[in-house]
Write a protein that holds these residues in place. Structure first.
Motif, PDB file in Angstrom:
ATOM      1  N   GLY A  88       0.850  -1.193   0.000  1.00 42.32           N
ATOM      2  CA  GLY A  88       0.000   0.000   0.000  1.00 42.32           C
ATOM      3  C   GLY A  88       0.878   1.232   0.000  1.00 42.32           C
ATOM      4  N   SER A  89       0.493   2.212   0.800  1.00 40.77           N
ATOM      5  CA  SER A  89       1.245   3.459   0.856  1.00 40.77           C
ATOM      6  C   SER A  89       1.334   3.990   2.278  1.00 40.77           C
ATOM      7  N   LYS A  90       2.473   4.553   2.597  1.00 40.20           N
ATOM      8  CA  LYS A  90       2.605   5.345   3.819  1.00 40.20           C
ATOM      9  C   LYS A  90       2.359   6.783   3.385  1.00 40.20           C
ATOM     10  N   VAL A  91       1.376   7.415   4.008  1.00 44.28           N
ATOM     11  CA  VAL A  91       1.017   8.779   3.663  1.00 44.28           C
ATOM     12  C   VAL A  91       1.319   9.663   4.872  1.00 44.28           C
ATOM     13  N   THR A  92       2.115  10.702   4.646  1.00 41.14           N
ATOM     14  CA  THR A  92       2.468  11.633   5.714  1.00 41.14           C
ATOM     15  C   THR A  92       1.899  13.003   5.381  1.00 41.14           C
ATOM     16  N   PHE A  93       1.163  13.538   6.324  1.00 35.08           N
ATOM     17  CA  PHE A  93       0.539  14.856   6.191  1.00 35.08           C
ATOM     18  C   PHE A  93       1.295  15.828   7.090  1.00 35.08           C
ATOM     19  N   GLU A  94       1.688  16.964   6.533  1.00 37.90           N
ATOM     20  CA  GLU A  94       2.326  18.008   7.329  1.00 37.90           C
ATOM     21  C   GLU A  94       1.550  19.300   7.108  1.00 37.90           C
ATOM     22  N   MET A  95       1.260  19.983   8.191  1.00 40.50           N
ATOM     23  CA  MET A  95       0.531  21.235   8.083  1.00 40.50           C
ATOM     24  C   MET A  95       1.179  22.291   8.971  1.00 40.50           C
ATOM     25  N   ASP A  96       1.327  23.466   8.419  1.00 40.59           N
ATOM     26  CA  ASP A  96       1.780  24.624   9.178  1.00 40.59           C
ATOM     27  C   ASP A  96       0.848  25.762   8.765  1.00 40.59           C
ATOM     28  N   SER A  97      -0.303  25.830   9.411  1.00 48.30           N
ATOM     29  CA  SER A  97      -1.344  26.783   9.033  1.00 48.30           C
ATOM     30  C   SER A  97      -1.986  27.387  10.269  1.00 48.30           C
ATOM     31  N   HIS A  98      -2.663  28.484  10.058  1.00 49.77           N
ATOM     32  CA  HIS A  98      -3.374  29.144  11.154  1.00 49.77           C
ATOM     33  C   HIS A  98      -4.576  29.897  10.600  1.00 49.77           C
ATOM     34  N   LEU A  99      -5.527  30.133  11.478  1.00 47.24           N
ATOM     35  CA  LEU A  99      -6.655  30.979  11.096  1.00 47.24           C
ATOM     36  C   LEU A  99      -6.140  32.394  10.914  1.00 47.24           C
TER      37      LEU A  99
END
Length: 135
Positions: A94-105
């Motif tokens: 399958g797949s290893k999925v990595t999510f990275e987020m650097d966000s703000h309102l």
């Protein structure tokens, strides 16, 4: 909000990335409309809307980096500002999925108080995407 999360998805990397590039694959409560579609993906953009406390929040996402079946990076403007990256790699069929987020309102004074709620919504959207891809 800065966050990173990895998960295994029972799908090939090409299938996973295809899902994330599909502007019609919207998590519940969110709408997206394509604004500009680029043949190389980079430069493509879409407008999005979601509700927070019953009030619509709008913005635009622009794809800034793309490596087929490996990585997609985007920049958000509007109600939610910052960057996010999805990285996909083969993993046990399958797949290893990595999510990275650097966000703000885009409301600095209350943004840090809402981070726990945003993180919970972000994690729900990741779980939703995993289910959609695997079904």
């Amino acid at each position: 909000m800065r966050a990173t999360k990895s998960t295994h998805v029972e799908a090939k990397p090409e299938q996973v990335m295809s899902f994330f590039l599909d502007p019609t694959a919207n998590p519940p409560g969110m709408t997206m409309d394509v604004v500009c579609e680029s043949p190389d993906v980079v430069g493509s953009s879409y407008e999005w809307t979601f509700k927070m406390f019953g009030m619509p929040r709008k913005g635009v996402t622009v794809y800034t980096d793309y490596v087929p079946a490996e990585r997609l990076t985007s920049r958000n403007f509007g109600a939610m500002e910052g960057t996010s990256t999805v990285t996909v790699e083969p993993d046990n069929g399958g797949s290893k999925v990595t999510f990275e987020m650097d966000s703000h309102l885009a409301v600095p004074l209350i943004s840090r108080f809402l981070d726990p709620m945003l993180r919970k919504g972000w994690e729900k959207n990741i779980a939703w995407g995993k289910r959609e891809i695997e079904n």
